[in-house]
Motif scaffolding. Structure first.
Motif, PDB file in Angstrom:
ATOM      1  N   SER A 107      33.639  51.885 -38.094  1.00  0.00           N
ATOM      2  CA  SER A 107      34.954  51.259 -38.270  1.00  0.00           C
ATOM      3  C   SER A 107      35.947  52.236 -38.878  1.00  0.00           C
ATOM      4  O   SER A 107      37.104  52.312 -38.458  1.00  0.00           O
ATOM      5  N   VAL A 108      35.494  53.005 -39.869  1.00  0.00           N
ATOM      6  CA  VAL A 108      36.368  53.998 -40.504  1.00  0.00           C
ATOM      7  C   VAL A 108      36.812  55.037 -39.487  1.00  0.00           C
ATOM      8  O   VAL A 108      38.005  55.377 -39.392  1.00  0.00           O
ATOM      9  N   GLY A 109      35.864  55.543 -38.710  1.00  0.00           N
ATOM     10  CA  GLY A 109      36.201  56.556 -37.718  1.00  0.00           C
ATOM     11  C   GLY A 109      37.152  56.028 -36.663  1.00  0.00           C
ATOM     12  O   GLY A 109      38.102  56.713 -36.268  1.00  0.00           O
ATOM     13  N   PHE A 110      36.911  54.793 -36.220  1.00  0.00           N
ATOM     14  CA  PHE A 110      37.774  54.216 -35.181  1.00  0.00           C
ATOM     15  C   PHE A 110      39.195  54.016 -35.693  1.00  0.00           C
ATOM     16  O   PHE A 110      40.165  54.408 -35.027  1.00  0.00           O
ATOM     17  N   VAL A 111      39.337  53.389 -36.859  1.00  0.00           N
ATOM     18  CA  VAL A 111      40.673  53.124 -37.394  1.00  0.00           C
ATOM     19  C   VAL A 111      41.429  54.428 -37.605  1.00  0.00           C
ATOM     20  O   VAL A 111      42.620  54.536 -37.283  1.00  0.00           O
ATOM     21  N   THR A 112      40.748  55.438 -38.119  1.00  0.00           N
ATOM     22  CA  THR A 112      41.410  56.710 -38.409  1.00  0.00           C
ATOM     23  C   THR A 112      41.884  57.404 -37.139  1.00  0.00           C
ATOM     24  O   THR A 112      43.051  57.802 -37.030  1.00  0.00           O
ATOM     25  N   ILE A 113      40.990  57.548 -36.173  1.00  0.00           N
ATOM     26  CA  ILE A 113      41.335  58.262 -34.941  1.00  0.00           C
ATOM     27  C   ILE A 113      42.300  57.444 -34.088  1.00  0.00           C
ATOM     28  O   ILE A 113      43.276  57.981 -33.537  1.00  0.00           O
ATOM     29  N   PHE A 114      42.059  56.133 -33.983  1.00  0.00           N
ATOM     30  CA  PHE A 114      42.952  55.293 -33.191  1.00  0.00           C
ATOM     31  C   PHE A 114      44.353  55.299 -33.785  1.00  0.00           C
ATOM     32  O   PHE A 114      45.350  55.405 -33.055  1.00  0.00           O
ATOM     33  N   GLY A 174      51.434  58.108 -37.937  1.00  0.00           N
ATOM     34  CA  GLY A 174      50.609  58.936 -37.072  1.00  0.00           C
ATOM     35  C   GLY A 174      50.343  60.300 -37.676  1.00  0.00           C
ATOM     36  O   GLY A 174      49.212  60.816 -37.620  1.00  0.00           O
ATOM     37  N   VAL A 175      51.371  60.908 -38.271  1.00  0.00           N
ATOM     38  CA  VAL A 175      51.195  62.205 -38.932  1.00  0.00           C
ATOM     39  C   VAL A 175      50.226  62.074 -40.105  1.00  0.00           C
ATOM     40  O   VAL A 175      49.348  62.924 -40.309  1.00  0.00           O
ATOM     41  N   PHE A 176      50.361  60.998 -40.854  1.00  0.00           N
ATOM     42  CA  PHE A 176      49.492  60.766 -42.007  1.00  0.00           C
ATOM     43  C   PHE A 176      48.028  60.666 -41.574  1.00  0.00           C
ATOM     44  O   PHE A 176      47.144  61.341 -42.126  1.00  0.00           O
ATOM     45  N   PHE A 177      47.757  59.843 -40.566  1.00  0.00           N
ATOM     46  CA  PHE A 177      46.373  59.660 -40.122  1.00  0.00           C
ATOM     47  C   PHE A 177      45.851  60.873 -39.360  1.00  0.00           C
ATOM     48  O   PHE A 177      44.648  61.142 -39.382  1.00  0.00           O
ATOM     49  N   ALA A 178      46.723  61.592 -38.681  1.00  0.00           N
ATOM     50  CA  ALA A 178      46.288  62.782 -37.958  1.00  0.00           C
ATOM     51  C   ALA A 178      45.751  63.831 -38.931  1.00  0.00           C
ATOM     52  O   ALA A 178      44.756  64.516 -38.643  1.00  0.00           O
ATOM     53  N   ARG A 179      46.399  63.987 -40.078  1.00  0.00           N
ATOM     54  CA  ARG A 179      45.933  64.949 -41.075  1.00  0.00           C
ATOM     55  C   ARG A 179      44.537  64.585 -41.563  1.00  0.00           C
ATOM     56  O   ARG A 179      43.701  65.458 -41.805  1.00  0.00           O
ATOM     57  N   ILE A 180      44.273  63.276 -41.693  1.00  0.00           N
ATOM     58  CA  ILE A 180      42.945  62.838 -42.114  1.00  0.00           C
ATOM     59  C   ILE A 180      41.934  63.043 -40.989  1.00  0.00           C
ATOM     60  O   ILE A 180      40.821  63.528 -41.207  1.00  0.00           O
ATOM     61  N   ALA A 181      42.325  62.669 -39.776  1.00  0.00           N
ATOM     62  CA  ALA A 181      41.409  62.757 -38.639  1.00  0.00           C
ATOM     63  C   ALA A 181      41.002  64.192 -38.336  1.00  0.00           C
ATOM     64  O   ALA A 181      39.882  64.439 -37.863  1.00  0.00           O
ATOM     65  N   LEU A 182      41.880  65.142 -38.609  1.00  0.00           N
ATOM     66  CA  LEU A 182      41.589  66.541 -38.318  1.00  0.00           C
ATOM     67  C   LEU A 182      40.722  67.204 -39.387  1.00  0.00           C
ATOM     68  O   LEU A 182      40.295  68.349 -39.225  1.00  0.00           O
ATOM     69  N   SER A 183      40.468  66.488 -40.473  1.00  0.00           N
ATOM     70  CA  SER A 183      39.613  67.012 -41.541  1.00  0.00           C
ATOM     71  C   SER A 183      38.242  66.330 -41.467  1.00  0.00           C
ATOM     72  O   SER A 183      38.123  65.144 -41.786  1.00  0.00           O
ATOM     73  N   PRO A 184      37.195  67.033 -41.038  1.00  0.00           N
ATOM     74  CA  PRO A 184      35.869  66.406 -40.903  1.00  0.00           C
ATOM     75  C   PRO A 184      35.377  65.755 -42.191  1.00  0.00           C
ATOM     76  O   PRO A 184      34.730  64.701 -42.143  1.00  0.00           O
ATOM     77  N   SER A 185      35.686  66.341 -43.324  1.00  0.00           N
ATOM     78  CA  SER A 185      35.200  65.787 -44.590  1.00  0.00           C
ATOM     79  C   SER A 185      35.936  64.513 -44.985  1.00  0.00           C
ATOM     80  O   SER A 185      35.392  63.692 -45.732  1.00  0.00           O
ATOM     81  N   ARG A 186      37.162  64.331 -44.510  1.00  0.00           N
ATOM     82  CA  ARG A 186      37.948  63.151 -44.855  1.00  0.00           C
ATOM     83  C   ARG A 186      37.901  62.078 -43.762  1.00  0.00           C
ATOM     84  O   ARG A 186      38.113  60.908 -44.054  1.00  0.00           O
ATOM     85  N   ARG A 187      37.638  62.496 -42.511  1.00  0.00           N
ATOM     86  CA  ARG A 187      37.660  61.547 -41.402  1.00  0.00           C
ATOM     87  C   ARG A 187      36.691  60.391 -41.673  1.00  0.00           C
ATOM     88  O   ARG A 187      37.068  59.227 -41.612  1.00  0.00           O
TER      89      ARG A 187
END
Length: 265
Positions: A83-90, A148-161
């Motif tokens: 769920s975390v991964g989906f919400v972040t990437i979506f 989108g910019v906010f979540f993209a920064r998180i999604a691009l960081s493997p440790s935070r995604r």
């Protein structure tokens, strides 16, 4: 002819001032409204609106209503990481995709044009004033892009995604942000026209959706979908606060909550 006109107009950009370039790219919105493409040139507003004119009628609103329930099912099955991964990437992809409407939003807010409304309201009645709705749609675009910019920064960081621990708190915080902001920004265009014409609310809900113009997707679906997101976002925030209180009670020290919970986003 349109492609040649666009190429010809592009070749002269280097010799013009930034403001003249912006004005040139944003003008002729009215021409797009009436003919689909400006007669003498192809503008960015016109090009992006032609793309959106194809997307809006097939945009699936119904899955948006189901999404929060599907995510809760995953949580109930102890698949919070998914769920975390989906919400972040979506959230990153979906929100950044609103960049297709950024130029139109600029056109609306700073140049008084119709912007995205030139193509986004195929189902709107011809006898209503959509100016307020257009302005709210511009705000919607800006809010979604920021998120989108906010979540993209998180999604691009493997440790935070998808962090190692504290997934419940991470999920609830991200879901609260995405669904509340996303729901409000999607809802304000409909709310604007509803406040303008409260006596026609039932008519709008029964008629084809303003955005989709599909009989199988009445206005009620497009109106309720953002409300479902808002309610779920607030529910997620309540869950987050419960986790924070629980961690604080366990530590017997509210000051230690920051150490008891991982970074929420």
């Amino acid at each position: 002819r349109g492609v040649l006109a666009a190429s010809a107009s592009t070749t002269g950009l280097c010799t013009r001032t930034p403001r003249s370039i912006v004005v040139s790219m944003l003008n002729d919105t009215a021409a797009f409204n009436s003919t689909g493409v400006a007669e003498d040139q192809v503008t960015l507003v016109g090009l992006f609106n032609q793309l959106l004119a194809l997307l809006f009628p097939i945009w699936p609103w119904e899955p948006f209503i189901v999404m929060p329930f599907a995510l809760e099912i995953l949580r109930a099955k102890r698949k919070t990481g998914l769920s975390v991964g989906f919400v972040t990437i979506f959230a990153a992809v979906f929100c950044l995709a609103h960049g297709v409407g950024f130029v139109q939003a600029i056109d609306t807010v700073f140049y008084g044009g119709s912007g995205i409304c030139a193509c986004a309201l195929p189902g709107a009645p011809d006898d209503i004033d959509t100016k307020a709705m257009c302005n709210m749609m511009a705000i919607h675009i800006f809010l979604m892009l920021l998120m989108g910019v906010f979540f993209a920064r998180i999604a691009l960081s493997p440790s935070r995604r998808v962090p190692v621990g504290g997934l419940e708190a991470v999920y609830c915080s991200r879901a609260a942000l995405f669904f509340v902001v996303g729901g409000v920004s999607q809802g304000i265009p409909y709310w604007a026209v509803t406040f303008q014409y409260p006596e026609r609310f039932e008519e709008f809900m029964r008629a084809d959706g303003f955005y989709s113009a599909r009989g199988i997707t009445p206005g009620a679906v497009e109106f309720v979908s953002p409300l479902v997101w808002i309610v779920y976002g607030l529910y997620s925030y309540g869950e987050l606060m419960s986790l924070v209180d629980s961690a604080g009670n366990t530590a017997n020290d509210k000051a230690s909550v920051g150490g008891a919970l991982p970074p929420m986003v």
